[in-house]
Design a protein around this motif. Structure first.
Motif, PDB file in Angstrom:
ATOM      1  N   UNK A   1     -13.890 -10.248  -2.612  1.00  0.00           N
ATOM      2  CA  UNK A   1     -13.017 -10.804  -1.596  1.00  0.00           C
ATOM      3  C   UNK A   1     -13.531 -10.807  -0.309  1.00  0.00           C
ATOM      4  N   UNK A   2     -14.666 -10.532  -0.190  1.00  0.00           N
ATOM      5  CA  UNK A   2     -15.486 -10.548   1.454  1.00  0.00           C
ATOM      6  C   UNK A   2     -15.021  -9.537   2.235  1.00  0.00           C
ATOM      7  N   UNK A   3     -14.708  -8.089   1.685  1.00  0.00           N
ATOM      8  CA  UNK A   3     -14.250  -7.339   2.552  1.00  0.00           C
ATOM      9  C   UNK A   3     -15.177  -6.372   2.858  1.00  0.00           C
ATOM     10  N   UNK A   4     -15.097  -5.455   3.976  1.00  0.00           N
ATOM     11  CA  UNK A   4     -16.206  -4.695   4.365  1.00  0.00           C
ATOM     12  C   UNK A   4     -16.183  -3.523   3.492  1.00  0.00           C
ATOM     13  N   UNK A   5     -17.307  -3.091   2.953  1.00  0.00           N
ATOM     14  CA  UNK A   5     -17.468  -1.905   2.244  1.00  0.00           C
ATOM     15  C   UNK A   5     -17.252  -0.518   2.966  1.00  0.00           C
ATOM     16  N   UNK A   6     -17.422  -0.422   4.218  1.00  0.00           N
ATOM     17  CA  UNK A   6     -17.502   0.832   4.985  1.00  0.00           C
ATOM     18  C   UNK A   6     -16.263   1.247   5.892  1.00  0.00           C
ATOM     19  N   UNK A   7     -15.320   0.591   5.741  1.00  0.00           N
ATOM     20  CA  UNK A   7     -14.175   0.473   6.274  1.00  0.00           C
ATOM     21  C   UNK A   7     -12.703   0.851   5.727  1.00  0.00           C
ATOM     22  N   UNK A   8     -11.906   1.707   6.325  1.00  0.00           N
ATOM     23  CA  UNK A   8     -10.504   1.760   5.832  1.00  0.00           C
ATOM     24  C   UNK A   8      -9.819   0.292   5.747  1.00  0.00           C
ATOM     25  N   UNK A   9      -9.097   0.095   4.892  1.00  0.00           N
ATOM     26  CA  UNK A   9      -8.395  -1.066   5.045  1.00  0.00           C
ATOM     27  C   UNK A   9      -6.921  -1.255   4.695  1.00  0.00           C
ATOM     28  N   UNK A  10      -6.044  -1.771   5.626  1.00  0.00           N
ATOM     29  CA  UNK A  10      -4.954  -1.702   5.554  1.00  0.00           C
ATOM     30  C   UNK A  10      -4.149  -3.209   5.125  1.00  0.00           C
ATOM     31  N   UNK A  11      -3.816  -2.912   4.005  1.00  0.00           N
ATOM     32  CA  UNK A  11      -3.079  -4.409   3.327  1.00  0.00           C
ATOM     33  C   UNK A  11      -1.793  -4.736   4.091  1.00  0.00           C
ATOM     34  N   UNK A  12      -1.603  -5.839   4.941  1.00  0.00           N
ATOM     35  CA  UNK A  12      -0.552  -6.079   5.483  1.00  0.00           C
ATOM     36  C   UNK A  12       0.333  -7.368   4.558  1.00  0.00           C
ATOM     37  N   UNK A  13       1.406  -6.946   4.005  1.00  0.00           N
ATOM     38  CA  UNK A  13       2.258  -8.203   3.103  1.00  0.00           C
ATOM     39  C   UNK A  13       3.677  -8.385   3.743  1.00  0.00           C
ATOM     40  N   UNK A  14       4.268  -9.451   3.575  1.00  0.00           N
ATOM     41  CA  UNK A  14       5.404  -9.836   4.097  1.00  0.00           C
ATOM     42  C   UNK A  14       6.087 -10.814   3.176  1.00  0.00           C
ATOM     43  N   UNK A  15       5.842 -10.397   2.011  1.00  0.00           N
ATOM     44  CA  UNK A  15       6.723 -11.367   0.870  1.00  0.00           C
ATOM     45  C   UNK A  15       5.843 -12.702   0.728  1.00  0.00           C
ATOM     46  N   UNK A  16       6.609 -13.536  -0.126  1.00  0.00           N
ATOM     47  CA  UNK A  16       5.986 -14.750  -0.442  1.00  0.00           C
ATOM     48  C   UNK A  16       6.027 -15.836   0.664  1.00  0.00           C
ATOM     49  N   UNK A  17       7.029 -15.535   1.570  1.00  0.00           N
ATOM     50  CA  UNK A  17       6.990 -16.519   2.529  1.00  0.00           C
ATOM     51  C   UNK A  17       6.522 -16.185   3.866  1.00  0.00           C
ATOM     52  N   UNK A  18       5.726 -14.949   3.798  1.00  0.00           N
ATOM     53  CA  UNK A  18       5.079 -14.282   5.213  1.00  0.00           C
ATOM     54  C   UNK A  18       6.005 -14.574   6.433  1.00  0.00           C
ATOM     55  N   UNK A  19       7.084 -13.869   6.243  1.00  0.00           N
ATOM     56  CA  UNK A  19       8.193 -13.692   7.418  1.00  0.00           C
ATOM     57  C   UNK A  19       8.067 -12.405   7.915  1.00  0.00           C
ATOM     58  N   UNK A  20       8.573 -12.424   9.359  1.00  0.00           N
ATOM     59  CA  UNK A  20       8.512 -10.970  10.090  1.00  0.00           C
ATOM     60  C   UNK A  20       7.638 -11.015  11.207  1.00  0.00           C
ATOM     61  N   UNK A  21       7.767  -9.912  11.818  1.00  0.00           N
ATOM     62  CA  UNK A  21       6.735  -9.772  12.876  1.00  0.00           C
ATOM     63  C   UNK A  21       5.341  -9.460  12.268  1.00  0.00           C
ATOM     64  N   UNK A  22       4.626 -10.350  11.532  1.00  0.00           N
ATOM     65  CA  UNK A  22       3.244 -10.050  11.024  1.00  0.00           C
ATOM     66  C   UNK A  22       2.330 -10.002  12.110  1.00  0.00           C
ATOM     67  N   UNK A  23       2.467 -10.947  13.062  1.00  0.00           N
ATOM     68  CA  UNK A  23       1.403 -10.835  14.174  1.00  0.00           C
ATOM     69  C   UNK A  23       1.277  -9.722  14.927  1.00  0.00           C
ATOM     70  N   UNK A  24       2.444  -9.099  15.320  1.00  0.00           N
ATOM     71  CA  UNK A  24       2.470  -8.012  16.343  1.00  0.00           C
ATOM     72  C   UNK A  24       2.143  -6.896  15.193  1.00  0.00           C
ATOM     73  N   UNK A  25       2.397  -6.631  13.914  1.00  0.00           N
ATOM     74  CA  UNK A  25       1.980  -5.588  12.982  1.00  0.00           C
ATOM     75  C   UNK A  25       0.289  -5.574  13.214  1.00  0.00           C
ATOM     76  N   UNK A  26      -0.221  -6.972  12.800  1.00  0.00           N
ATOM     77  CA  UNK A  26      -1.609  -6.935  12.931  1.00  0.00           C
ATOM     78  C   UNK A  26      -2.275  -6.367  14.261  1.00  0.00           C
TER      79      UNK A  26
END
Length: 353
Positions: A193-218
């Motif tokens: 998936x092209x993700x870094x091997x040496x970092x903790x990763x938080x998967x941010x999900x917001x449903x199939x429609x991608x709704x909510x305050x996603x940008x603020x969460x990120x």
């Protein structure tokens, strides 16, 4: 061969995801299964309009969903919802003709089937399968022979709202959602998936429609810096483009291999508490609720937090500590018993008389 019709709705992915796994479940036991979309049973283009209106509401005025859900608990608005459900009753009667069991994963479908039973036009047992950790009044029909709840809190709520027979079944999730086999598998998936091997990763999900305050969460996750966000935008291409333009490195649109992506990450941050939560817990990941959606997102978050299953993080200041706590567990806990992927035996539903 027993024939089972499962009535779902393409509003988000939770109802359809549950329907798919219920079909798999009964199919493995030798039943013939069919999934019917309730929105297609409504006359003219009403189903499409209903889905579009809900989607638009969450995009433009998400706060109004709190008000609407509250209003639908009152007699007059609830009667309107039942009236809309009743418009599908005739087509539903035709769709279930000759079947042995009807299972509903969508509230309006449950109401439509309940109307058929009340009118003596449906003799098959009706199972109402609740897909959310919390229960709204419109999800419960006294005509359902069995109401299935995902946890004991939801079961108590359903009984209080008039469910005649209620049982708790572990939510069904696809078998792909399993814990990571080890460091080698996680390293392989991160590379894929092209993700870094040496970092903790938080998967941010917001449903199939991608709704909510996603940008603020990120933005909050990036400001803290403990875990790098990996964002799944679903079908929200505009959100994906905005995040990419803002310099977020790991942004995905619709993902067909969510189980693999979860195993590549260290925790999940979600905002609605439905299917994604069950999938993440089955994968062995810690889950946090943050900047939850109004309406069903808030009530789901409250139930999951009360049950001790998923902490509800209520502020940016609390997010940093919650992420650190999730990342520094000594070991990965077993999936919560009420949210494991293994199904329980389904009792045969007999119709009295």
């Amino acid at each position: 061969m027993e024939r089972v019709v499962i009535v779902s709705a393409r509003i988000g992915a939770g109802h359809d995801g549950a329907a798919k796994e219920l079909a798999r479940y009964w199919g493995k036991r030798g039943s013939g299964t069919e999934i019917v979309d309730f929105l297609d049973l409504l006359p003219v283009r009403l189903g499409r309009l209903l889905c579009s209106a809900y989607h638009r509401q969450l995009q433009v005025a998400p706060g109004s969903w709190d008000w609407l859900l509250g209003a639908l608990g009152s007699p007059s608005p609830a009667a309107v919802a039942r009236g809309v459900a009743g418009l599908a009753a005739a087509n539903l009667a035709r769709a279930i003709d000759g079947t042995d069991l009807v299972v509903s994963t969508y509230p309006l479908a449950t109401l439509a089937a309940g109307r058929l039973k009340a009118q003596g036009r449906m003799s098959q047992p009706l199972v109402s399968y609740l897909t959310d950790p919390s229960v709204h009044r419109l999800c419960v029909s006294p005509w359902a022979d069995l109401t299935v709840a995902p946890n004991e809190i939801a079961a108590e709520q359903a009984r209080a709202l008039g469910a005649v027979r209620t049982e708790v079944w572990p939510p069904l999730v696809a078998p792909d959602f399993r814990p990571v086999a080890g460091g080698a598998e996680r390293a392989r998936l991160r590379l894929a998936y092209g993700l870094p091997a040496d970092r903790a990763l938080a998967l941010v999900v917001s449903g199939s429609w991608g709704v909510g305050e996603v940008e603020r969460t990120v933005a909050d996750l990036r400001a803290d810096g403990v875990a790098e966000p990996v964002v799944v935008c679903g079908r929200n291409d505009a959100l994906r483009d905005r995040l990419a333009e803002a310099g977020v490195r790991h942004v995905f649109g619709w993902v067909d291999t969510m189980a693999d992506l979860m195993r590549a990450c260290d925790l999940v941050v979600q905002n609605a508490g439905g299917l994604t939560t069950s999938e993440a817990l089955a994968t062995g990941l810690p889950v946090l609720t943050y900047r939850c959606l109004p309406g069903h997102g808030r009530v789901n978050s409250a139930v999951l937090d009360r049950a001790g299953t998923v902490p509800w993080v209520r502020s940016p200041e609390a997010l940093a500590g919650a992420v650190r706590t999730a990342l520094h567990r000594e070991s990965v806990p077993e999936p919560v018993p009420e949210l494991v992927p293994e199904p329980v035996p389904v009792p045969r539903i007999e119709v009295a008389g």
